[in-house]
Design a protein around this motif. Structure first.
Motif, PDB file in Angstrom:
ATOM      1  N   UNK A 121       0.900  -1.222   0.118  1.00 17.10           N
ATOM      2  CA  UNK A 121       0.077  -0.099   0.177  1.00 17.10           C
ATOM      3  C   UNK A 121       0.856   1.359   0.069  1.00 17.10           C
ATOM      4  N   UNK A 122       1.973   1.195   0.299  1.00 14.20           N
ATOM      5  CA  UNK A 122       3.055   2.190   0.170  1.00 14.20           C
ATOM      6  C   UNK A 122       3.294   2.731  -1.189  1.00 14.20           C
ATOM      7  N   UNK A 123       2.704   1.975  -2.257  1.00  9.43           N
ATOM      8  CA  UNK A 123       2.889   2.437  -3.701  1.00  9.43           C
ATOM      9  C   UNK A 123       1.743   3.318  -3.826  1.00  9.43           C
ATOM     10  N   UNK A 124       0.874   3.478  -3.194  1.00 10.15           N
ATOM     11  CA  UNK A 124      -0.287   4.426  -3.650  1.00 10.15           C
ATOM     12  C   UNK A 124      -0.385   5.718  -2.925  1.00 10.15           C
ATOM     13  N   UNK A 125       0.724   6.017  -2.076  1.00  7.13           N
ATOM     14  CA  UNK A 125       0.756   7.158  -1.357  1.00  7.13           C
ATOM     15  C   UNK A 125       1.236   8.263  -2.188  1.00  7.13           C
ATOM     16  N   UNK A 126       0.854   9.632  -2.190  1.00  5.42           N
ATOM     17  CA  UNK A 126       1.076  10.689  -2.923  1.00  5.42           C
ATOM     18  C   UNK A 126       2.399  11.240  -2.146  1.00  5.42           C
ATOM     19  N   UNK A 127       3.207  11.872  -3.127  1.00  9.62           N
ATOM     20  CA  UNK A 127       4.163  12.545  -2.444  1.00  9.62           C
ATOM     21  C   UNK A 127       3.938  13.311  -1.089  1.00  9.62           C
TER      22      UNK A 127
ATOM     23  N   UNK B 122      -2.714   7.221   6.856  1.00 10.70           N
ATOM     24  CA  UNK B 122      -1.519   7.502   7.829  1.00 10.70           C
ATOM     25  C   UNK B 122      -0.697   6.266   7.975  1.00 10.70           C
ATOM     26  N   UNK B 123      -1.260   5.020   7.734  1.00 13.18           N
ATOM     27  CA  UNK B 123      -0.701   3.744   7.962  1.00 13.18           C
ATOM     28  C   UNK B 123       0.350   3.784   6.733  1.00 13.18           C
ATOM     29  N   UNK B 124      -0.177   3.927   5.448  1.00  8.59           N
ATOM     30  CA  UNK B 124       0.401   3.748   4.226  1.00  8.59           C
ATOM     31  C   UNK B 124       1.632   4.818   4.139  1.00  8.59           C
ATOM     32  N   UNK B 125       1.195   5.870   4.660  1.00  3.45           N
ATOM     33  CA  UNK B 125       2.269   7.089   4.640  1.00  3.45           C
ATOM     34  C   UNK B 125       3.705   6.531   5.592  1.00  3.45           C
ATOM     35  N   UNK B 126       3.250   5.923   6.733  1.00  2.96           N
ATOM     36  CA  UNK B 126       4.279   5.645   7.795  1.00  2.96           C
ATOM     37  C   UNK B 126       4.793   4.546   7.021  1.00  2.96           C
ATOM     38  N   UNK B 127       4.494   3.677   6.193  1.00  4.24           N
ATOM     39  CA  UNK B 127       5.406   2.838   5.631  1.00  4.24           C
ATOM     40  C   UNK B 127       6.066   3.436   4.344  1.00  4.24           C
ATOM     41  N   UNK B 128       5.732   3.982   3.672  1.00  6.00           N
ATOM     42  CA  UNK B 128       6.519   4.892   2.414  1.00  6.00           C
ATOM     43  C   UNK B 128       7.390   5.593   2.865  1.00  6.00           C
TER      44      UNK B 128
END
Length: 345
Positions: A183-189, A213-219
């Motif tokens: 899901x980190x792949x779908x996070x915007x900049x 927020x979870x996805x962002x924490x991963x990216x």
């Protein structure tokens, strides 16, 4: 084989295509039958249940000599260790306390590892949180997902780098794997959201949405890894990120509202990967993949591109900014000096 940095960005306009391919169109890969982990020492955080526990079990099945379960609850850790000891009586299975929400606990854990272990081959940083409610960590003031999934994880990783370098056998790099998410792949900049810093913007409760927020924490870990390879040689420690896929039967959703848990269970029953296959991705990243995986993101048992923004000038500039903010946040422990020392051979 190319690293994530060297690959072209994914050209997938619709994320469900990635999800379906990862979950249903990829054959699970097991370590070679000849794999023998005799004599080796491994640490797995969050290893009393779910994927961490199963990864430890699979490594013991491959004759791992010494497994450290790094857990927040001593009682739960000892219960898990007792089950493993009953099945693998010749292995040394140890419990060490670690609270990923507290910097002092992380520092204490790293000191104990350095002082007590004569050898260390592999570390899998599996501990993480997912919460629907905005909460801050009292000791740091940061939002909890940002704290545990990113700041504390890269802090522990940095503290363990010189330990892995010095305590792995001569001529053999140590291994450090950080559990990640597709899901980190779908996070915007990431942006500052009007704050002076990226971390300040991510901490802002006005912009908190649990899944985002979870996805962002991963990216953020991808952005950190992108910079980390400038300091750490694959000859010393191979560092990579791994996505186990969407796995049913784990404890990641323990903080989800009770009314939503049946929905999660139903989704997992249809789309979830089993824990055995999910944990096999950890083993693949931790000792099957070679130096080509250094600084890379692994998904579906292979090296995969980062989030597409990491291949843009804006993404690289943001990664630089995040790196400096992270160094500033953790400078109380001298992390920049640790990383500079890793450059020296």
């Amino acid at each position: 084989m190319a690293t994530s940095k060297d690959l072209p960005p994914l050209d997938v306009p619709f994320f469900p295509n990635v999800f379906i391919k990862n979950q249903f169109c990829t054959k699970p890969q097991r370590p070679p039958k000849s794999t023998d982990l005799s004599g080796k020492v491994a640490i797995i955080t969050g290893a009393n249940t779910g994927l961490g526990y199963e990864a430890g079990r699979q490594m013991l099945e491959l004759k791992l000599s010494h497994l450290i379960l790094a857990v927040r609850s001593g009682a739960k850790g000892e219960a898990a260790a007792a089950k493993l000891r009953a099945k693998y009586p010749t292995a040394r299975i140890e419990v060490m306390l670690l609270d990923m929400s507290r910097y002092d606990s992380i520092q204490d854990f790293a000191r104990r590892v350095d002082s007590q272990l004569p050898r260390l081959d592999m570390v899998i940083l599996n501990a993480g949180v997912f919460k629907f409610k905005y909460e801050t960590v009292p000791s740091t003031g940061h939002e909890e997902l940002l704290q545990v999934n990113y700041l504390s994880t890269v802090f522990l990783a940095t503290l363990l780098l010189p330990v892995l370098k010095s305590k792995s056998p001569p001529g053999t790099p140590g291994r450090l794997t950080i559990v990640h998410a597709a899901l980190s792949l779908v996070v915007p900049l990431p942006t500052t959201n009007g704050h002076k810093t990226l971390l300040g913007g991510i901490d802002d409760p006005k912009y908190f949405v649990a899944d985002k927020q979870y996805n962002l924490s991963k990216v953020l870990a991808q952005m950190f890894a992108y910079k980390l390879v400038d300091y750490v040689s694959a000859d010393d420690v191979i560092v990579n990120l791994v996505c186990p896929g969407y796995v049913k039967g784990t404890d990641l959703g323990r903080n989800v509202h009770v009314l939503l848990k049946p929905l999660g269970a139903a989704f997992g029953a249809v789309f979830g990967r089993n824990v055995t296959d999910g944990a096999s991705t950890y083993l693949d990243a931790a000792f099957v993949k070679g130096k080509e995986s250094h600084g890379s993101f692994l998904m579906s048992w292979k090296v995969t591109p980062y989030n597409s923004f990491m291949y843009t000038p804006e993404g690289k500039t943001t990664a630089d900014k995040l790196w400096q903010e992270t160094m500033n946040e953790l400078e109380f422990a001298g992390v920049s000096g640790i990383l500079e020392s890793m450059k020296k051979h």
